[in-house]
Design an enzyme around this catalytic site. Structure first.
Site, short mmCIF file in Angstrom:
data_model
loop_
_atom_site.label_atom_id
_atom_site.label_comp_id
_atom_site.label_asym_id
_atom_site.label_seq_id
_atom_site.Cartn_x
_atom_site.Cartn_y
_atom_site.Cartn_z
N VAL A 129 -82.83 47.78 63.85
CA VAL A 129 -82.75 47.57 62.40
C VAL A 129 -84.13 47.57 61.75
O VAL A 129 -84.40 48.35 60.82
CB VAL A 129 -81.99 46.26 62.08
CG1 VAL A 129 -81.99 45.99 60.58
CG2 VAL A 129 -80.55 46.35 62.60
N GLY A 145 -72.33 47.48 58.05
CA GLY A 145 -73.44 48.44 58.01
C GLY A 145 -73.69 49.08 56.66
O GLY A 145 -74.07 48.40 55.71
N LYS A 169 -68.12 38.56 60.67
CA LYS A 169 -68.13 39.34 59.42
C LYS A 169 -66.98 38.92 58.51
O LYS A 169 -67.15 38.79 57.29
CB LYS A 169 -68.05 40.82 59.76
CG LYS A 169 -69.25 41.32 60.56
CD LYS A 169 -68.96 42.69 61.17
CE LYS A 169 -70.15 43.21 61.96
NZ LYS A 169 -69.81 44.39 62.75
#
Ligand code: NAP
Length: 439
Positions: free
Chosen positions: A14, A134, A205
Protein backbone atom coordinates in the site's frame (compact mmCIF):
# COMPACT_ATOMS: atom_id res chain seq x y z
CA UNK A 1 0.83 26.86 -4.48
CA UNK A 2 0.37 25.48 -1.00
CA UNK A 3 2.22 22.27 -0.17
CA UNK A 4 1.26 19.40 2.12
CA UNK A 5 4.21 17.43 3.47
CA UNK A 6 3.32 13.81 3.93
CA UNK A 7 5.00 11.28 6.21
CA UNK A 8 4.43 7.66 5.22
CA UNK A 9 4.69 4.97 7.89
CA UNK A 10 5.14 1.78 5.85
CA UNK A 11 6.06 1.36 2.23
CA UNK A 12 4.99 -2.16 1.32
CA UNK A 13 2.15 -2.95 -1.08
CA UNK A 14 0.00 0.00 0.00
CA UNK A 15 2.61 2.59 1.07
CA UNK A 16 4.74 1.81 -2.01
CA UNK A 17 1.66 2.11 -4.22
CA UNK A 18 0.77 5.46 -2.67
CA UNK A 19 4.33 6.76 -3.20
CA UNK A 20 4.24 5.60 -6.82
CA UNK A 21 0.76 7.05 -7.46
CA UNK A 22 1.85 10.44 -6.09
CA UNK A 23 4.85 10.41 -8.46
CA UNK A 24 2.50 9.56 -11.31
CA UNK A 25 -0.52 11.77 -10.64
CA UNK A 26 0.69 14.30 -8.04
CA UNK A 27 0.86 17.12 -10.59
CA UNK A 28 -2.64 16.30 -11.86
CA UNK A 29 -3.97 16.35 -8.30
CA UNK A 30 -2.19 19.63 -7.59
CA UNK A 31 -3.84 21.20 -10.65
CA UNK A 32 -7.22 20.01 -9.43
CA UNK A 33 -6.78 20.82 -5.73
CA UNK A 34 -4.52 23.82 -5.74
CA UNK A 35 -2.34 21.95 -3.23
CA UNK A 36 0.89 20.08 -3.91
CA UNK A 37 1.35 16.74 -2.12
CA UNK A 38 4.98 15.98 -1.31
CA UNK A 39 6.27 12.82 0.36
CA UNK A 40 8.73 14.16 2.92
CA UNK A 41 9.73 10.98 4.81
CA UNK A 42 9.04 7.25 4.69
CA UNK A 43 9.39 4.95 7.71
CA UNK A 44 10.06 1.25 7.05
CA UNK A 45 11.31 -1.70 9.08
CA UNK A 46 14.45 -2.26 7.01
CA UNK A 47 15.97 0.57 4.92
CA UNK A 48 18.26 -1.87 3.07
CA UNK A 49 15.43 -4.06 1.80
CA UNK A 50 15.07 -4.32 -2.01
CA UNK A 51 11.81 -2.56 -2.94
CA UNK A 52 9.63 -2.98 -6.01
CA UNK A 53 8.84 0.75 -5.78
CA UNK A 54 12.12 2.68 -5.63
CA UNK A 55 12.23 5.35 -2.93
CA UNK A 56 15.05 7.84 -2.53
CA UNK A 57 17.30 6.55 0.35
CA UNK A 58 17.35 10.09 1.75
CA UNK A 59 13.64 9.78 2.58
CA UNK A 60 13.89 6.42 4.39
CA UNK A 61 14.12 5.91 8.13
CA UNK A 62 13.35 3.09 10.56
CA UNK A 63 12.22 5.58 13.22
CA UNK A 64 8.49 6.18 12.69
CA UNK A 65 8.27 8.47 15.73
CA UNK A 66 10.74 10.87 14.07
CA UNK A 67 8.38 11.11 11.11
CA UNK A 68 5.48 12.05 13.36
CA UNK A 69 7.62 14.51 15.33
CA UNK A 70 9.05 16.25 12.24
CA UNK A 71 7.56 19.78 12.40
CA UNK A 72 7.68 20.14 8.61
CA UNK A 73 5.35 17.14 8.17
CA UNK A 74 1.68 18.00 8.43
CA UNK A 75 -0.08 14.76 7.41
CA UNK A 76 0.64 11.09 8.27
CA UNK A 77 -0.14 7.99 6.20
CA UNK A 78 -0.28 4.82 8.34
CA UNK A 79 0.38 1.85 6.02
CA UNK A 80 2.29 -0.49 8.33
CA UNK A 81 -0.62 -2.82 9.21
CA UNK A 82 -1.26 -4.56 12.55
CA UNK A 83 -3.16 -3.18 15.50
CA UNK A 84 -0.62 -2.51 18.25
CA UNK A 85 2.14 -0.22 16.95
CA UNK A 86 -0.28 1.19 14.36
CA UNK A 87 -2.62 2.31 17.16
CA UNK A 88 0.27 4.11 18.88
CA UNK A 89 1.30 5.69 15.57
CA UNK A 90 -2.19 7.10 14.99
CA UNK A 91 -2.64 8.33 18.58
CA UNK A 92 0.82 9.93 18.64
CA UNK A 93 0.11 11.70 15.35
CA UNK A 94 -3.17 13.06 16.75
CA UNK A 95 -1.36 14.30 19.87
CA UNK A 96 0.91 16.31 17.55
CA UNK A 97 -2.23 17.76 15.92
CA UNK A 98 -1.66 15.78 12.70
CA UNK A 99 -4.42 14.01 10.82
CA UNK A 100 -3.91 10.44 9.63
CA UNK A 101 -4.85 8.53 6.48
CA UNK A 102 -5.02 4.75 6.98
CA UNK A 103 -5.93 1.60 5.03
CA UNK A 104 -5.95 -0.52 8.16
CA UNK A 105 -9.35 -2.21 8.64
CA UNK A 106 -8.09 -4.48 11.43
CA UNK A 107 -6.95 -1.40 13.37
CA UNK A 108 -10.31 0.34 12.89
CA UNK A 109 -12.23 -2.77 13.80
CA UNK A 110 -10.25 -3.24 17.03
CA UNK A 111 -9.76 0.39 18.09
CA UNK A 112 -11.96 2.53 15.84
CA UNK A 113 -14.17 3.88 18.60
CA UNK A 114 -11.14 5.04 20.61
CA UNK A 115 -9.36 6.48 17.55
CA UNK A 116 -12.38 8.43 16.29
CA UNK A 117 -12.92 9.89 19.76
CA UNK A 118 -9.22 10.82 19.96
CA UNK A 119 -9.34 12.47 16.52
CA UNK A 120 -12.22 14.64 17.73
CA UNK A 121 -10.49 15.42 21.04
CA UNK A 122 -7.30 16.59 19.35
CA UNK A 123 -9.10 18.46 16.57
CA UNK A 124 -7.62 16.15 13.94
CA UNK A 125 -9.16 13.77 11.41
CA UNK A 126 -8.88 10.11 10.50
CA UNK A 127 -9.41 9.21 6.85
CA UNK A 128 -9.96 5.54 5.99
CA UNK A 129 -11.38 5.16 2.48
CA UNK A 130 -8.88 2.38 1.63
CA UNK A 131 -9.88 0.25 4.63
CA UNK A 132 -12.98 -1.16 2.90
CA UNK A 133 -13.33 -2.49 -0.65
CA UNK A 134 -10.06 -1.09 -2.06
CA UNK A 135 -10.75 1.11 -5.06
CA UNK A 136 -14.50 1.45 -4.45
CA UNK A 137 -15.11 4.81 -2.72
CA UNK A 138 -17.71 3.31 -0.38
CA UNK A 139 -16.75 5.35 2.70
CA UNK A 140 -17.33 8.57 0.77
CA UNK A 141 -20.63 7.18 -0.49
CA UNK A 142 -21.88 6.56 3.06
CA UNK A 143 -20.32 9.63 4.69
CA UNK A 144 -21.22 12.13 1.99
CA UNK A 145 -23.07 10.85 -1.08
CA UNK A 146 -25.93 9.22 0.83
CA UNK A 147 -25.85 11.43 3.91
CA UNK A 148 -29.51 12.35 3.42
CA UNK A 149 -30.62 8.73 3.53
CA UNK A 150 -31.42 6.22 6.23
CA UNK A 151 -29.53 3.12 5.14
CA UNK A 152 -31.97 0.23 5.28
CA UNK A 153 -29.85 -2.47 3.61
CA UNK A 154 -26.21 -2.97 2.73
CA UNK A 155 -24.91 -6.16 1.11
CA UNK A 156 -21.23 -6.44 0.33
CA UNK A 157 -18.94 -8.86 -1.44
CA UNK A 158 -15.95 -7.35 0.35
CA UNK A 159 -13.35 -10.11 0.42
CA UNK A 160 -11.69 -10.70 -2.95
CA UNK A 161 -9.96 -13.92 -1.85
CA UNK A 162 -13.25 -15.60 -0.90
CA UNK A 163 -14.98 -14.35 -4.02
CA UNK A 164 -12.12 -15.66 -6.17
CA UNK A 165 -12.35 -19.10 -4.52
CA UNK A 166 -16.16 -19.34 -4.74
CA UNK A 167 -16.19 -18.09 -8.36
CA UNK A 168 -13.66 -20.69 -9.48
CA UNK A 169 -15.45 -23.44 -7.55
CA UNK A 170 -18.62 -22.56 -9.45
CA UNK A 171 -17.17 -21.88 -12.89
CA UNK A 172 -14.65 -24.76 -12.98
CA UNK A 173 -16.23 -27.34 -10.69
CA UNK A 174 -13.05 -27.33 -8.58
CA UNK A 175 -12.87 -28.19 -4.89
CA UNK A 176 -12.23 -25.66 -2.12
CA UNK A 177 -8.76 -26.96 -1.15
CA UNK A 178 -7.59 -27.09 -4.77
CA UNK A 179 -8.67 -23.48 -5.51
CA UNK A 180 -7.26 -22.19 -2.21
CA UNK A 181 -3.84 -23.71 -3.03
CA UNK A 182 -3.98 -22.06 -6.46
CA UNK A 183 -5.01 -18.72 -4.95
CA UNK A 184 -2.01 -18.91 -2.59
CA UNK A 185 0.32 -19.68 -5.51
CA UNK A 186 -1.04 -16.68 -7.46
CA UNK A 187 -0.80 -14.32 -4.47
CA UNK A 188 -4.60 -13.87 -4.08
CA UNK A 189 -4.53 -15.64 -0.70
CA UNK A 190 -2.06 -15.41 2.17
CA UNK A 191 0.04 -18.40 3.24
CA UNK A 192 -1.99 -18.17 6.47
CA UNK A 193 -5.44 -17.69 4.89
CA UNK A 194 -7.65 -17.80 7.99
CA UNK A 195 -8.31 -14.04 8.17
CA UNK A 196 -9.89 -14.23 4.70
CA UNK A 197 -11.50 -17.67 4.43
CA UNK A 198 -12.90 -17.69 7.97
CA UNK A 199 -14.67 -14.41 7.25
CA UNK A 200 -12.84 -12.13 9.71
CA UNK A 201 -11.48 -9.70 7.13
CA UNK A 202 -15.00 -9.33 5.71
CA UNK A 203 -16.28 -8.84 9.28
CA UNK A 204 -13.77 -6.00 9.92
CA UNK A 205 -15.04 -4.23 6.80
CA UNK A 206 -18.72 -4.98 7.39
CA UNK A 207 -18.44 -3.64 10.95
CA UNK A 208 -16.91 -0.38 9.69
CA UNK A 209 -19.69 0.03 7.12
CA UNK A 210 -22.40 -0.84 9.66
CA UNK A 211 -21.05 1.70 12.17
CA UNK A 212 -20.91 4.39 9.54
CA UNK A 213 -24.35 3.59 8.13
CA UNK A 214 -26.11 3.43 11.50
CA UNK A 215 -24.26 5.92 13.67
CA UNK A 216 -23.31 3.68 16.58
CA UNK A 217 -20.09 1.77 17.05
CA UNK A 218 -20.52 -1.91 16.22
CA UNK A 219 -18.30 -4.02 18.44
CA UNK A 220 -16.65 -6.74 16.30
CA UNK A 221 -17.68 -9.32 18.92
CA UNK A 222 -21.34 -8.59 18.06
CA UNK A 223 -20.84 -9.54 14.42
CA UNK A 224 -21.93 -13.06 13.49
CA UNK A 225 -19.21 -14.54 11.26
CA UNK A 226 -19.15 -17.71 9.15
CA UNK A 227 -16.44 -18.30 6.56
CA UNK A 228 -16.42 -20.37 3.38
CA UNK A 229 -14.36 -23.42 4.45
CA UNK A 230 -17.43 -25.64 4.75
CA UNK A 231 -18.76 -24.83 1.27
CA UNK A 232 -18.57 -27.94 -0.89
CA UNK A 233 -18.73 -28.50 -4.63
CA UNK A 234 -21.92 -30.48 -4.03
CA UNK A 235 -23.67 -27.45 -2.50
CA UNK A 236 -22.44 -25.15 -5.25
CA UNK A 237 -23.91 -27.53 -7.84
CA UNK A 238 -27.25 -28.02 -6.08
CA UNK A 239 -27.53 -24.26 -5.55
CA UNK A 240 -26.80 -23.80 -9.27
CA UNK A 241 -29.56 -26.24 -10.21
CA UNK A 242 -31.95 -24.20 -8.07
CA UNK A 243 -30.92 -20.94 -9.78
CA UNK A 244 -28.53 -19.63 -7.11
CA UNK A 245 -24.84 -18.78 -6.69
CA UNK A 246 -23.07 -19.00 -3.32
CA UNK A 247 -21.37 -15.73 -2.26
CA UNK A 248 -19.76 -14.61 0.99
CA UNK A 249 -21.88 -11.61 1.95
CA UNK A 250 -21.37 -8.91 4.54
CA UNK A 251 -24.93 -7.98 5.53
CA UNK A 252 -26.15 -4.87 7.34
CA UNK A 253 -29.94 -4.85 7.63
CA UNK A 254 -32.17 -2.51 9.56
CA UNK A 255 -34.90 -4.57 11.23
CA UNK A 256 -37.77 -2.45 12.55
CA UNK A 257 -39.25 -3.52 15.89
CA UNK A 258 -42.84 -4.71 15.46
CA UNK A 259 -45.35 -2.24 16.93
CA UNK A 260 -42.67 0.30 18.00
CA UNK A 261 -42.41 2.99 15.33
CA UNK A 262 -38.85 4.32 14.91
CA UNK A 263 -37.34 1.59 17.04
CA UNK A 264 -35.04 -0.87 15.29
CA UNK A 265 -32.03 -3.15 15.60
CA UNK A 266 -29.40 -3.86 12.97
CA UNK A 267 -28.38 -7.25 11.67
CA UNK A 268 -24.62 -7.20 11.13
CA UNK A 269 -23.30 -10.49 9.84
CA UNK A 270 -20.94 -12.21 7.45
CA UNK A 271 -21.85 -15.60 6.00
CA UNK A 272 -22.02 -17.51 2.73
CA UNK A 273 -25.48 -17.11 1.20
CA UNK A 274 -27.38 -18.36 -1.82
CA UNK A 275 -27.82 -15.36 -4.11
CA UNK A 276 -30.24 -15.61 -7.07
CA UNK A 277 -28.35 -15.92 -10.36
CA UNK A 278 -30.57 -13.16 -11.67
CA UNK A 279 -29.36 -10.73 -8.99
CA UNK A 280 -26.47 -8.48 -9.96
CA UNK A 281 -24.34 -9.63 -6.99
CA UNK A 282 -24.60 -13.20 -8.31
CA UNK A 283 -22.46 -12.27 -11.29
CA UNK A 284 -19.64 -10.51 -9.43
CA UNK A 285 -16.76 -12.89 -10.04
CA UNK A 286 -13.07 -13.29 -9.30
CA UNK A 287 -11.27 -10.89 -6.97
CA UNK A 288 -13.79 -8.12 -7.60
CA UNK A 289 -15.83 -6.55 -4.82
CA UNK A 290 -19.34 -5.12 -5.04
CA UNK A 291 -21.57 -3.38 -2.52
CA UNK A 292 -25.29 -2.76 -2.78
CA UNK A 293 -26.57 0.06 -0.57
CA UNK A 294 -30.27 0.80 -0.19
CA UNK A 295 -31.27 4.22 1.15
CA UNK A 296 -34.79 5.24 2.12
CA UNK A 297 -34.65 8.19 -0.28
CA UNK A 298 -32.45 6.94 -3.12
CA UNK A 299 -33.46 3.26 -3.31
CA UNK A 300 -30.85 0.75 -4.47
CA UNK A 301 -27.35 1.84 -5.49
CA UNK A 302 -24.49 -0.43 -6.53
CA UNK A 303 -20.70 -0.06 -6.41
CA UNK A 304 -18.24 -2.42 -8.13
CA UNK A 305 -14.49 -2.54 -8.47
CA UNK A 306 -11.19 -4.02 -7.36
CA UNK A 307 -11.26 -4.65 -3.63
CA UNK A 308 -7.51 -4.86 -3.01
CA UNK A 309 -4.13 -4.65 -4.67
CA UNK A 310 -1.58 -1.88 -4.98
CA UNK A 311 -3.23 0.44 -7.50
CA UNK A 312 -6.85 0.08 -6.35
CA UNK A 313 -5.84 0.78 -2.76
CA UNK A 314 -3.59 3.68 -3.78
CA UNK A 315 -6.53 5.23 -5.64
CA UNK A 316 -8.61 5.19 -2.44
CA UNK A 317 -5.71 6.64 -0.43
CA UNK A 318 -5.26 9.44 -3.00
CA UNK A 319 -8.90 10.39 -2.46
CA UNK A 320 -8.28 10.67 1.30
CA UNK A 321 -5.07 12.64 0.72
CA UNK A 322 -7.04 15.05 -1.46
CA UNK A 323 -9.65 15.54 1.29
CA UNK A 324 -6.94 15.98 3.92
CA UNK A 325 -5.01 18.43 1.71
CA UNK A 326 -8.13 20.52 1.12
CA UNK A 327 -8.94 20.51 4.85
CA UNK A 328 -5.40 21.74 5.56
CA UNK A 329 -5.62 24.35 2.80
CA UNK A 330 -8.91 25.68 4.17
CA UNK A 331 -7.78 25.42 7.80
CA UNK A 332 -10.61 23.01 8.60
CA UNK A 333 -9.74 19.88 10.57
CA UNK A 334 -13.01 17.97 10.21
CA UNK A 335 -15.01 19.22 7.24
CA UNK A 336 -16.46 15.74 7.13
CA UNK A 337 -16.25 13.99 10.50
CA UNK A 338 -14.64 10.56 10.32
CA UNK A 339 -17.51 8.94 12.18
CA UNK A 340 -20.37 10.67 13.92
CA UNK A 341 -22.19 8.64 16.55
CA UNK A 342 -25.81 9.78 16.38
CA UNK A 343 -27.80 6.75 17.54
CA UNK A 344 -27.49 6.57 21.29
CA UNK A 345 -29.44 3.33 21.64
CA UNK A 346 -28.25 1.50 18.53
CA UNK A 347 -28.36 -2.26 18.90
CA UNK A 348 -27.09 -5.23 16.92
CA UNK A 349 -29.68 -7.95 16.37
CA UNK A 350 -28.44 -11.28 17.79
CA UNK A 351 -28.07 -13.93 15.08
CA UNK A 352 -30.67 -16.15 16.76
CA UNK A 353 -33.32 -13.49 16.10
CA UNK A 354 -32.31 -12.95 12.46
CA UNK A 355 -35.00 -14.15 10.04
CA UNK A 356 -33.93 -15.69 6.75
CA UNK A 357 -34.77 -18.32 4.16
CA UNK A 358 -32.58 -21.42 4.05
CA UNK A 359 -31.12 -24.12 1.85
CA UNK A 360 -30.67 -27.35 3.82
CA UNK A 361 -28.86 -30.43 2.57
CA UNK A 362 -29.35 -33.67 4.41
CA UNK A 363 -27.66 -36.97 3.85
CA UNK A 364 -30.40 -39.56 4.43
CA UNK A 365 -31.14 -43.26 4.08
CA UNK A 366 -33.49 -43.59 1.13
CA UNK A 367 -36.38 -45.44 2.71
CA UNK A 368 -40.09 -44.72 3.24
CA UNK A 369 -40.99 -42.56 6.24
CA UNK A 370 -37.74 -40.56 6.40
CA UNK A 371 -39.19 -37.41 4.85
CA UNK A 372 -42.26 -37.64 7.09
CA UNK A 373 -40.07 -37.63 10.23
CA UNK A 374 -38.13 -34.60 9.00
CA UNK A 375 -41.21 -32.60 8.02
CA UNK A 376 -42.83 -33.46 11.38
CA UNK A 377 -39.89 -31.85 13.25
CA UNK A 378 -40.01 -28.76 11.03
CA UNK A 379 -43.80 -28.56 11.29
CA UNK A 380 -43.69 -28.74 15.10
CA UNK A 381 -41.23 -25.79 15.04
CA UNK A 382 -43.60 -23.91 12.70
CA UNK A 383 -40.97 -23.89 9.98
CA UNK A 384 -42.41 -24.01 6.46
CA UNK A 385 -40.82 -25.91 3.57
CA UNK A 386 -41.04 -24.22 0.16
CA UNK A 387 -39.66 -27.19 -1.81
CA UNK A 388 -38.07 -30.62 -1.39
CA UNK A 389 -35.68 -31.99 -3.96
CA UNK A 390 -34.17 -35.44 -4.03
CA UNK A 391 -31.72 -35.18 -6.92
CA UNK A 392 -31.67 -38.16 -9.32
CA UNK A 393 -28.63 -40.33 -9.86
CA UNK A 394 -27.46 -40.70 -6.27
CA UNK A 395 -27.22 -44.26 -5.11
CA UNK A 396 -25.64 -45.88 -2.11
CA UNK A 397 -26.17 -46.06 1.61
CA UNK A 398 -27.26 -42.42 1.86
CA UNK A 399 -28.62 -39.93 -0.65
CA UNK A 400 -28.83 -36.12 -0.60
CA UNK A 401 -32.13 -34.48 0.26
CA UNK A 402 -32.42 -30.74 -0.36
CA UNK A 403 -34.98 -28.64 1.48
CA UNK A 404 -35.71 -25.01 0.69
CA UNK A 405 -37.14 -23.38 3.80
CA UNK A 406 -39.41 -20.34 4.15
CA UNK A 407 -38.59 -17.45 6.49
CA UNK A 408 -37.59 -18.68 9.98
CA UNK A 409 -35.39 -17.40 12.76
CA UNK A 410 -31.85 -18.74 13.01
CA UNK A 411 -32.56 -19.96 16.55
CA UNK A 412 -35.57 -22.03 15.42
CA UNK A 413 -33.66 -23.47 12.50
CA UNK A 414 -30.65 -24.45 14.63
CA UNK A 415 -32.93 -26.16 17.14
CA UNK A 416 -34.90 -28.06 14.48
CA UNK A 417 -31.77 -29.12 12.59
CA UNK A 418 -30.26 -30.33 15.87
CA UNK A 419 -33.23 -32.70 16.23
CA UNK A 420 -33.16 -33.73 12.56
CA UNK A 421 -29.44 -34.48 12.80
CA UNK A 422 -30.19 -37.01 15.56
CA UNK A 423 -32.64 -39.05 13.45
CA UNK A 424 -31.30 -42.55 12.70
CA UNK A 425 -32.04 -42.05 9.01
CA UNK A 426 -29.87 -38.90 8.81
CA UNK A 427 -26.28 -39.93 8.22
CA UNK A 428 -24.31 -36.67 8.46
CA UNK A 429 -24.60 -33.29 10.15
CA UNK A 430 -27.20 -31.20 8.26
CA UNK A 431 -25.77 -28.45 6.03
CA UNK A 432 -27.60 -25.11 6.33
CA UNK A 433 -26.88 -22.13 4.07
CA UNK A 434 -28.97 -18.98 4.25
CA UNK A 435 -30.77 -17.71 1.16
CA UNK A 436 -30.72 -13.95 0.45
CA UNK A 437 -33.43 -12.47 -1.74
CA UNK A 438 -32.53 -8.80 -1.13
CA UNK A 439 -36.06 -7.84 -0.13
N1 NAP B 1 -2.31 -5.13 0.34
C1 NAP B 1 -3.52 -4.71 0.02
O1 NAP B 1 -4.01 -4.93 -1.10
C2 NAP B 1 -4.32 -3.89 1.02
C3 NAP B 1 -5.56 -3.39 0.63
C4 NAP B 1 -6.29 -2.59 1.51
C5 NAP B 1 -5.79 -2.37 2.77
N2 NAP B 1 -4.59 -2.91 3.15
C6 NAP B 1 -4.08 -2.61 4.50
O2 NAP B 1 -2.95 -1.74 4.37
C7 NAP B 1 -2.02 -1.99 5.42
C8 NAP B 1 -0.64 -2.28 4.84
O3 NAP B 1 -0.73 -3.45 4.05
P1 NAP B 1 0.45 -3.86 3.04
O4 NAP B 1 -0.12 -4.97 2.21
O5 NAP B 1 0.99 -2.68 2.34
O6 NAP B 1 1.54 -4.45 4.06
P2 NAP B 1 3.07 -4.74 3.75
O7 NAP B 1 3.29 -4.93 2.28
O8 NAP B 1 3.48 -5.84 4.67
O9 NAP B 1 3.83 -3.39 4.18
C9 NAP B 1 4.00 -3.01 5.51
C10 NAP B 1 5.02 -1.88 5.55
O10 NAP B 1 5.14 -1.40 6.89
C11 NAP B 1 6.53 -1.35 7.24
N3 NAP B 1 6.63 -1.57 8.69
C12 NAP B 1 6.15 -2.61 9.42
N4 NAP B 1 6.43 -2.45 10.71
C13 NAP B 1 7.12 -1.29 10.82
C14 NAP B 1 7.70 -0.58 11.90
N5 NAP B 1 7.63 -1.03 13.16
N6 NAP B 1 8.34 0.59 11.64
C15 NAP B 1 8.40 1.07 10.38
N7 NAP B 1 7.86 0.45 9.31
C16 NAP B 1 7.23 -0.72 9.53
C17 NAP B 1 7.19 -2.43 6.42
O11 NAP B 1 8.58 -2.15 6.30
P3 NAP B 1 9.54 -3.04 5.37
O12 NAP B 1 9.14 -2.71 3.96
O13 NAP B 1 10.92 -2.60 5.67
O14 NAP B 1 9.26 -4.47 5.74
C18 NAP B 1 6.42 -2.29 5.11
O15 NAP B 1 6.99 -1.28 4.32
C19 NAP B 1 -2.61 -3.13 6.24
O16 NAP B 1 -3.32 -2.57 7.31
C20 NAP B 1 -3.57 -3.81 5.27
O17 NAP B 1 -4.66 -4.45 5.92
C21 NAP B 1 -3.84 -3.66 2.30
Amino acid sequence: MQQVNLGLIGSGTVGGGVYQAIQRNGALMASRLGVQLRVAKVAVRDVRKARAVKISPALLTTDWQSVIDDPSINLIGEFMGGTTTARTVVLNAFKQGKSVVTANKALLSAHGEELFAAAQRYGTNLYYEASVAGGIPIIKVLREGLIGNRITRLYGIVNGTCNYILSRMKLEGADFAEVLADAQRLGYAEAEPSLDIDGFDAAHKTGILASLAHGFWVNPKQIYVEGICAITQQDIQFAGQLGYTIKLLGIVKRVDAAGKPGSYAVQVSVYPALVPNTHVLGSVNGVFNAILVRGDVVGDTLYYGRGAGQDATASAVLSDLADAALDLKCGIKSRVCPFVPHERDGAVLPIGAVVSRYYVRLSVIDKPGTLAKITAILGAAKIGISSVIQPEGHEGKSVPLILMIHDATNANMEKALGKIGKLAAVKAAPVMIRVENFE
